[in-house]
Design an enzyme around this catalytic site. Structure first.
Site, mmCIF file in Angstrom:
data_model
loop_
_atom_site.group_PDB
_atom_site.id
_atom_site.type_symbol
_atom_site.label_atom_id
_atom_site.label_comp_id
_atom_site.label_asym_id
_atom_site.label_seq_id
_atom_site.Cartn_x
_atom_site.Cartn_y
_atom_site.Cartn_z
ATOM 1 N N ASN A 168 -4.373 10.408 -18.635
ATOM 2 C CA ASN A 168 -3.666 11.191 -17.609
ATOM 3 C C ASN A 168 -3.038 10.323 -16.521
ATOM 4 O O ASN A 168 -1.960 10.622 -16.035
ATOM 5 C CB ASN A 168 -4.578 12.265 -17.020
ATOM 6 C CG ASN A 168 -5.866 11.728 -16.459
ATOM 7 O OD1 ASN A 168 -6.316 10.646 -16.833
ATOM 8 N ND2 ASN A 168 -6.466 12.461 -15.561
ATOM 9 N N GLU A 266 -16.429 7.949 -13.715
ATOM 10 C CA GLU A 266 -15.509 8.921 -13.096
ATOM 11 C C GLU A 266 -15.272 10.002 -14.138
ATOM 12 O O GLU A 266 -14.483 9.807 -15.066
ATOM 13 C CB GLU A 266 -14.178 8.253 -12.740
ATOM 14 C CG GLU A 266 -14.274 7.159 -11.718
ATOM 15 C CD GLU A 266 -14.447 7.678 -10.301
ATOM 16 O OE1 GLU A 266 -14.627 8.903 -10.115
ATOM 17 O OE2 GLU A 266 -14.424 6.836 -9.384
ATOM 18 N N CYS A 300 -8.165 14.631 -12.863
ATOM 19 C CA CYS A 300 -9.594 14.924 -12.696
ATOM 20 C C CYS A 300 -9.844 15.605 -11.359
ATOM 21 O O CYS A 300 -10.710 16.450 -11.244
ATOM 22 C CB CYS A 300 -10.434 13.666 -12.853
ATOM 23 S SG CYS A 300 -9.839 12.276 -11.908
ATOM 24 N N GLU A 477 -14.751 4.356 -6.624
ATOM 25 C CA GLU A 477 -13.634 3.433 -6.785
ATOM 26 C C GLU A 477 -12.769 3.545 -5.541
ATOM 27 O O GLU A 477 -12.954 4.432 -4.715
ATOM 28 C CB GLU A 477 -12.826 3.803 -8.030
ATOM 29 C CG GLU A 477 -13.639 3.660 -9.302
ATOM 30 C CD GLU A 477 -12.776 3.733 -10.550
ATOM 31 O OE1 GLU A 477 -12.590 4.846 -11.058
ATOM 32 O OE2 GLU A 477 -12.282 2.678 -10.982
#
Ligand code: NAI
Ligand code: MG
Length: 497
Positions: A168, A266, A300, A477
């Site tokens: 993505n 993640e 996400c 992150e």
């Protein structure tokens, strides 16, 4: 109507002008896969393959890990932090200078509109720029021991890091993992998703052009099973950064457990956008639409649940439905309002959710069907879709759909909104829209999410740490927090008399 200059549209028919690599990037250059196999990447905007790339296997992974290990021990560990910073800064410049090539490759590979792809490329450059400045600022501590001792800590790079990248946000996710890893002094083996192999490879090439020594960043392409699984299970890997689904993340965690390998996960999200009666109405409409329809909802951190206070529910949902219905669909290179989803598989997965919802009697405010590029009648499109008020236990509320589907949840008041916001097993991000300062911060305090956006969805930048709670994963992150994942703390204590 074609609104794009021919210079862009020609790539819809023929991408050969982009000179996309068909090898892995190992030891400073492109290299054919050991087994000589290749596979094809599809352009989801027209549902056709447009370029070949290397289909790797465990032998290629072994080559890449050996190369990264050698480069770690002999070169990168000894490269002065300031020099690491200069290389990353030059990489940021090179990414900017190559914006069009990278953005077109990203657009064809992932389907996203060219403007979004350009934004991702610019974000990747900014990520390298940000971490370039951090290389020589990784300072340890001095501990307050009795005077006959000296105690201090220092940060050491964790070693060879593996990066599993989803389809993505290919270049953004690659940059977000590679830049801090390299800044901390780690070496990298990255595996792009098999749907979107190209910008990761091009990024590795630009790093070397910027002066990165051979072997410090290797990229192996291929499937999750044939390349991803042997990479994360490799005993030469010291850390894994994984971005993707909960199911695959779980299997990666099992592999990491076998070797006691550190990891950052993640995973998915089902993020709420809480809109209260006293919000700035027009701004909230624009933000809620952007939160779910950007990249056709395949984010996400997409705002996939609208939690709306009863007082404005009817007016807001009606206005939002009008806005969603006005979004134009089309191939990413035609600069549409919204592009396709990434694959036929993804489209069918999204449609499956919608069909089941229909069977349960769900009411659709707008959308709900597959679509195609209006110019060609091809491609994997799903209409911008809004599903009216659903209960908290509904599948549309609980599951990550990863498509342009917004589910509405009606809240009696702010307290009920908080309860609904926290009603899933995910906890990645949350949005809050209200004119009441205190209420905004109460919600930010109480919502279970790694990041909260107030009055602007996706507010922030590379400076702001990002990551999930609950089944959205762990570790962070971005920001200086993101750098810590790639550092080991060593504590040293000495008796000095
Ligand atoms: P996935 O999680 O399987 O793929 C992500 C990456 O993991 C890809 O590079 C893939 O090749 C790799 N991979 C797959 N199996 C692996 C294994 N056993 N070991 C190591 N690496 C492996 O996701 P997929 O199948 O592409 O999409 C399925 C669903 O996952 C989507 O419909 C979406 O709901 C969700 N997803 C969520 C993302 C997020 O950012 N939260 C990103 C991509 C997918
Ligand atoms: Mg593709």
């Amino acid at each position: 109507m074609l609104t794009q200059p021919d210079s862009l549209l020609k790539y819809i028919e023929d991408a050969s002008g982009l000179r996309l690599p068909d090898g892995h990037f190992i030891d400073g250059g492109f290299r054919a896969p050991r087994a000589g196999r290749s596979m094809q990447s599809e352009d989801p905007g027209r549902g056709e393959a447009f370029a070949d790339f290397a289909r790797g296997d465990a032998d290629d992974v072994a080559d890449a890990v050996a190369s990264s290990r050698q480069a770690f021990n002999t070169v990168w560990l000894r490269t002065p932090p300031a020099e690491r910073g200069r290389i990353l800064a030059r990489t940021a410049d090179l990414i900017r200078r190559n914006t069009e090539r990278l953005a077109i490759a990203e657009c064809l590979d992932s389907g996203k509109p060219i403007a979004e792809a350009r934004g991702d490329v610019s974000g990747a450059a900014r990520t390298f720029e940000y971490y370039a400045g951090a290389c020589d600022k990784l300072e340890g501590h001095v501990f307050p021991l009795p005077s006959e001792y000296v105690g201090y800590s220092q940060f050491e790079p964790v070693g060879v890091t593996a990066h599993i990248i989803p389809w993505n946000f290919p270049i953004s996710t690659a940059a977000r993992g590679m830049a801090p890893a390299l800044a901390a002094g780690c070496t990298v083996v990255a595996k792009p998703a098999e749907q979107t192999p190209f910008t990761g490879l091009l990024l590795a090439e630009l790093l070397v052009e910027a002066g990165l020594p051979a072997g410090v960043c290797n990229v192996v392409t291929g499937t999750g099973i044939e390349v991803g699984a042997p990479l994360v299970a490799h005993t030469g890997i010291d850390h894994v950064t994984f971005t993707g689904s909960v199911a695959t993340g779980t299997s990666v965690m099992h592999a990491c457990a076998e070797n006691v390998t550190r990891s950052v996960m993640e995973l998915g999200g089902k993020s709420p956008v809480v809109v209260l009666n006293d919000c700035d109405f027009d701004s909230a409409i624009a933000n809620v639409a952007g939160a779910i329809f950007e990249h056709a909802g395949q984010i996400c951190s997409a705002g996939s649940r609208l939690v709306i206070e009863a007082g404005i529910h009817d007016r807001f949902v009606e206005a939002l439905g009008k806005k969603a219905s006005s979004i134009s669909l089309g191939h990413g290179l035609r600069s549409p309002g919204m592009g396709p989803v990434n694959s036929a598989l993804q489209r069918d997965k999204v449609l499956g959710f919608l069909d089941r919802a229909r069977e349960r009697g769900a009411e659709f405010v707008c959308g709900g069907h597959a679509s195609t590029d209006p110019e060609t009648g091809k491609g994997y499109f799903v209409e911008p879709t809004i599903v009216a008020d659903r209960q908290a236990d509904d599948e549309l509320v609980q599951e990550e759909i990863f498509g342009p589907v917004l589910t509405v949840q009606k809240a009696d008041d702010a307290e009920h909104a908080l309860h609904l916001a926290n009603c899933t097993r995910f906890g990645l991000v949350a949005g809050v829209f209200t004119g009441n300062f205190s209420r905004a911060h109460q919600l930010a305090r109480d919502v279970d999410a790694g990041q909260v956006y107030i009055n602007e969805y996706f507010a922030g930048g590379v400076e702001v740490p990002f990551g999930g709670n609950k089944q959205s994963g762990f570790g962070r992150e971005k920001g200086l927090e993101g750098l810590k994942s790639y550092c080991k703390v060593k504590s040293i204590a000495a008796r000095i008399g």
